[in-house]
Design a protein around this motif. Structure first.
Motif, short mmCIF file in Angstrom:
data_model
loop_
_atom_site.label_atom_id
_atom_site.label_comp_id
_atom_site.label_asym_id
_atom_site.label_seq_id
_atom_site.Cartn_x
_atom_site.Cartn_y
_atom_site.Cartn_z
N HIS A 119 8.01 9.07 -17.21
CA HIS A 119 8.89 8.79 -18.35
C HIS A 119 10.20 9.56 -18.20
O HIS A 119 11.29 9.02 -18.42
N ARG A 120 10.08 10.80 -17.76
CA ARG A 120 11.26 11.64 -17.56
C ARG A 120 12.13 11.13 -16.42
O ARG A 120 13.35 11.00 -16.56
N VAL A 121 11.50 10.83 -15.28
CA VAL A 121 12.26 10.36 -14.11
C VAL A 121 12.94 9.02 -14.41
O VAL A 121 14.12 8.83 -14.14
N ASN A 125 20.50 11.87 -26.19
CA ASN A 125 19.56 12.77 -26.85
C ASN A 125 18.36 13.03 -25.94
O ASN A 125 17.86 14.16 -25.86
N GLY A 126 17.94 11.98 -25.21
CA GLY A 126 16.85 12.15 -24.25
C GLY A 126 17.23 13.10 -23.13
O GLY A 126 16.49 14.01 -22.79
N ALA A 127 18.43 12.90 -22.57
CA ALA A 127 18.90 13.76 -21.47
C ALA A 127 19.03 15.21 -21.96
O ALA A 127 18.67 16.15 -21.25
N TRP A 128 19.50 15.37 -23.19
CA TRP A 128 19.66 16.72 -23.74
C TRP A 128 18.31 17.39 -23.92
O TRP A 128 18.15 18.57 -23.59
N SER A 129 17.32 16.66 -24.36
CA SER A 129 16.01 17.30 -24.55
C SER A 129 15.33 17.61 -23.22
O SER A 129 14.59 18.58 -23.13
N VAL A 130 15.62 16.81 -22.17
CA VAL A 130 15.12 17.15 -20.83
C VAL A 130 15.77 18.47 -20.40
O VAL A 130 15.11 19.40 -19.95
N PHE A 131 17.10 18.56 -20.59
CA PHE A 131 17.84 19.77 -20.23
C PHE A 131 17.30 21.00 -20.96
O PHE A 131 17.01 22.03 -20.35
N VAL A 132 17.11 20.86 -22.27
CA VAL A 132 16.65 21.99 -23.09
C VAL A 132 15.22 22.40 -22.70
O VAL A 132 14.86 23.57 -22.80
N ASP A 133 14.45 21.46 -22.19
CA ASP A 133 13.08 21.75 -21.79
C ASP A 133 13.01 22.78 -20.65
O ASP A 133 11.99 23.42 -20.46
N TYR A 134 14.10 22.91 -19.88
CA TYR A 134 14.10 23.90 -18.78
C TYR A 134 14.70 25.23 -19.22
O TYR A 134 15.10 26.04 -18.39
N ASN A 135 14.73 25.41 -20.55
CA ASN A 135 15.04 26.70 -21.14
C ASN A 135 16.38 27.31 -20.75
O ASN A 135 16.44 28.46 -20.31
N PRO A 136 17.48 26.54 -20.88
CA PRO A 136 18.79 27.11 -20.56
C PRO A 136 19.23 28.08 -21.67
O PRO A 136 18.67 28.03 -22.77
#
Lengths: 136, 121
Positions: A28-30, B75-86
């Motif tokens: 889903h992420r990729v 919003n999806g891209a931002w939550s992926v980014f935030v998931d890696y704890n910046p």
């Protein structure tokens, strides 16, 4: 050190407690990131409409070759995976069916395979008929 | 609920689901119209002709579809980014940049749809 830890986290997210949901989560992420990249290119091509029909037609002609039409099969596959897995997530989030998440995943993947076979056949038929050939 | 999810806000979480549901219909229709029932090469004239047959429908369609898609994507891209704890500052800057790009692309999309709608007059 921070950077290294994050890479370890990326790996750990995937390997710790690995199950069906892990595959779904990663895909889903990729697919989400791929779709954002595709969308930016799409906006660039379609955005040429603001410069008039000549620019629009030139830009669109470049991406309507048999090569790009065949790539569309992959694009639709990526979209459909993200869409159908997203529907699965909505079902899990908003209804009481979270215990069935693994079964739902495999049912939806079967639907994806059937849908993609249909899509591939249709696009290949179009491409071949435009090139003067036929699938039959 | 972890801290970053709380900071991100329930509104963003909920709206990601609302736009997801909208996109099932809008993106589904978009693909059926442009990839499945396509006849020949798509040109400015062919799109303009299609839009002219149902101008109000297509206007409303893309005016909902484009912002919904951009919100969902960024919003999806931002939550992926935030998931890696910046760090907090990087989150805020990235969030602001995503809003600016998202709104700009929404405006571009609406202008593009309008020029295609105007192409038939």
């Amino acid at each position: 050190m921070r950077k290294k830890n994050q890479l370890v986290k990326l790996y750990d997210d995937f390997t710790l407690n690995f199950n069906t949901g892990t595959i779904a989560w990663l895909l889903h992420r990729v697919t989400g990131v791929l779709l954002l990249v595709y969308f930016l290119m799409h906006a660039f091509v379609i955005g040429s409409a603001v410069h008039g029909h000549v620019n629009f037609d030139t830009a669109l002609a470049k991406v309507q070759t048999p090569f790009f039409h065949i790539l569309e099969i992959g694009l639709i596959g990526v979209i459909f995976f993200h869409l159908i897995n997203g529907v699965r997530l909505l079902i899990i989030d908003l209804t009481g069916l979270s215990k069935a998440h693994k079964v739902l995943f495999w049912i939806f993947m079967a639907a994806l395979v059937v849908f993609m076979a249909y899509t591939a056949r249709m696009i290949l038929t179009n491409v071949l008929s435009e090139a003067g050939g036929s699938l039959k | 609920m972890s801290a970053h999810v709380k900071a991100r806000g329930e509104f963003l979480w909920f709206f990601q689901r609302v736009t997801a549901l909208l996109l099932v219909y809008f993106l589904g229709m978009h693909i059926v119209i442009l990839h499945f029932i396509r006849k020949g090469t798509i040109t400015f004239a062919s799109v303009a002709e299609k839009f002219a047959a149902n101008p109000v429908f297509y206007k409303v369609f893309y005016f909902i579809f484009i912002p919904a898609l951009l919100f969902h994507a960024f919003n999806g891209a931002w939550s992926v980014f935030v998931d890696y704890n910046p760090p907090e500052k990087a989150r805020k800057i990235t969030g602001a940049v995503f809003w600016v790009i998202g709104i700009s692309l929404t405006v571009l999309g609406i202008i593009a749809v309008n020029s295609l709608l105007g192409g038939v007059k």
